[in-house]
Motif scaffolding. Structure first.
Motif, PDB file in Angstrom:
ATOM      1  N   TYR A 118       0.852  -1.190   0.000  1.00  0.00           N
ATOM      2  CA  TYR A 118       0.000   0.000   0.000  1.00  0.00           C
ATOM      3  C   TYR A 118       0.884   1.235   0.000  1.00  0.00           C
ATOM      4  CZ  TYR A 118       1.213  -0.171   4.964  1.00  0.00           C
ATOM      5  OH  TYR A 118       1.900  -0.225   6.141  1.00  0.00           O
ATOM      6  N   LYS A 132       0.877   5.048   1.981  1.00  0.00           N
ATOM      7  CA  LYS A 132       0.216   5.846   3.013  1.00  0.00           C
ATOM      8  C   LYS A 132       0.376   7.334   2.691  1.00  0.00           C
ATOM      9  CE  LYS A 132       0.229   4.612   7.304  1.00  0.00           C
ATOM     10  NZ  LYS A 132       0.617   4.320   8.720  1.00  0.00           N
ATOM     11  N   GLY A 182      -2.717  10.187   6.335  1.00  0.00           N
ATOM     12  CA  GLY A 182      -2.449   8.855   6.865  1.00  0.00           C
ATOM     13  C   GLY A 182      -3.287   7.757   6.252  1.00  0.00           C
ATOM     14  N   LYS A 183      -4.136   8.094   5.285  1.00  0.00           N
ATOM     15  CA  LYS A 183      -4.970   7.082   4.645  1.00  0.00           C
ATOM     16  C   LYS A 183      -4.115   6.175   3.756  1.00  0.00           C
ATOM     17  CE  LYS A 183      -9.136   6.493   1.836  1.00  0.00           C
ATOM     18  NZ  LYS A 183     -10.246   7.180   1.115  1.00  0.00           N
ATOM     19  N   GLU A 184      -4.457   4.881   3.736  1.00  0.00           N
ATOM     20  CA  GLU A 184      -3.710   3.917   2.934  1.00  0.00           C
ATOM     21  C   GLU A 184      -4.421   3.661   1.608  1.00  0.00           C
ATOM     22  OE1 GLU A 184      -3.105   0.421   5.268  1.00  0.00           O
ATOM     23  OE2 GLU A 184      -1.858   1.450   6.780  1.00  0.00           O
ATOM     24  N   PRO A 235       4.891  -1.225   2.863  1.00  0.00           N
ATOM     25  CA  PRO A 235       4.310  -0.276   1.915  1.00  0.00           C
ATOM     26  C   PRO A 235       5.370   0.214   0.928  1.00  0.00           C
ATOM     27  CG  PRO A 235       4.863   0.853   3.919  1.00  0.00           C
ATOM     28  CD  PRO A 235       5.208  -0.597   4.157  1.00  0.00           C
TER      29      PRO A 235
END
Length: 281
Positions: A213, A215, A220-222, A247
């Motif tokens: 992912y 970030k 801070g959203k993935e 990530p």
């Protein structure tokens, strides 16, 4: 006319298939470790294809075990695409003495041997056929004076060809860590690497998903830029332990680019290092 087999056993019946004298253990293909070296545990880091971040996982595990206080080495078996030295800022060539080739040490004492440390020009292509590549990997085990090493991490070349086969047959691998990414195509190919380890009776310690992912640095959203991860399902299907997700982290990339990877402060693979330590106590 075929030569008659001579047997010194007076109870010989002529049927070699039932003769204990004729039934011998298969010859071991393990290469002899350098006489001046002692390596306690050997961990292979593998993948089914290139470009999944196998070298980064190898380097991160080596640094984490080094931080635990262990003596660590990295054998870079990816002869045609070596990247380990650059990640640690190593630009010199390996030297040699009467006891063998001397691995180059990082700032924190991790011992490294890579093909790039033996070439006059690090950018020169290694245009060798399979048997020569496999022989070079073997020499990294037999001709390098590793000294005392608690954990040796082997950065394997991608795929299931000559060199991975040589590593599995020639080195006493205690277990392997498989590296994958979220794409379904990669997951399919990774199964080949897992099945190869099983065929060679090498324990699979677990699997790491890289590029899992991204970030957002602000909120801070993935974001799953390669699609939804099926990592846990894949581990369950293959009956192997999930060791962690990494990530896409530009901070790690920057450290690799400037040769200061030992400075990373991420804990993505802490549980993986703990698992390796526990499995080899």
């Amino acid at each position: 006319m075929a030569e008659e087999r001579k047997c010194n056993d007076t109870s010989c019946t002529g049927d070699c298939s039932t003769c204990k004298s004729a039934q011998r253990e298969p010859e071991s293909l393990l290469a002899k470790l350098n006489d001046y070296s002692s390596v306690k545990h050997v961990i292979g880091v593998v993948s089914g294809k290139g470009g999944v971040g196998k070298s980064m996982v190898t380097a991160m595990l080596a640094v984490l075990m080094n931080r635990k206080g262990y003596k660590v080495g990295i054998l870079d078996a990816d002869i045609t695409g070596p990247s380990i030295p650059k990640m640690f800022g190593i630009n010199c060539r390996a030297m040699m003495d009467d006891n063998g080739i001397i691995p180059v040490e990082t700032a924190n004492g991790i011992k490294i041997m890579s093909c790039n440390l033996l070439l006059e020009n690090a950018e020169a292509p290694v245009v060798w056929r399979g048997p020569v590549l496999a022989g070079a990997v073997k020499q990294f085990w037999t001709d390098v004076n590793w000294g005392e090493v608690d954990y040796m991490f082997v950065d394997m070349p991608p795929g299931t060809g000559d060199v991975p086969l040589t590593v599995y047959q020639s080195l006493p691998i205690d277990g392997s860590v498989i590296v994958t990414t979220p794409q379904d195509l990669v997951s399919m190919i990774v199964k080949k690497a897992c099945n190869m380890a099983n065929m060679m009776n090498i324990p699979v310690l677990g699997m790491v998903e890289n590029m899992s992912y991204v970030k957002c640095p602000d909120c801070g959203k993935e974001f799953n830029i390669f699609g939804d991860s099926h990592f846990e399902e894949l581990c369950g299907e293959m009956q192997i332990m999930p060791l962690g997700k990494m990530p896409i982290d530009t901070r790690l990339t920057e450290l690799c680019n400037v040769g200061e990877f030992e400075r990373f402060d991420a804990d993505y693979l802490k549980s993986a290092a703990d698992t390796i330590e526990k499995a080899n106590r």
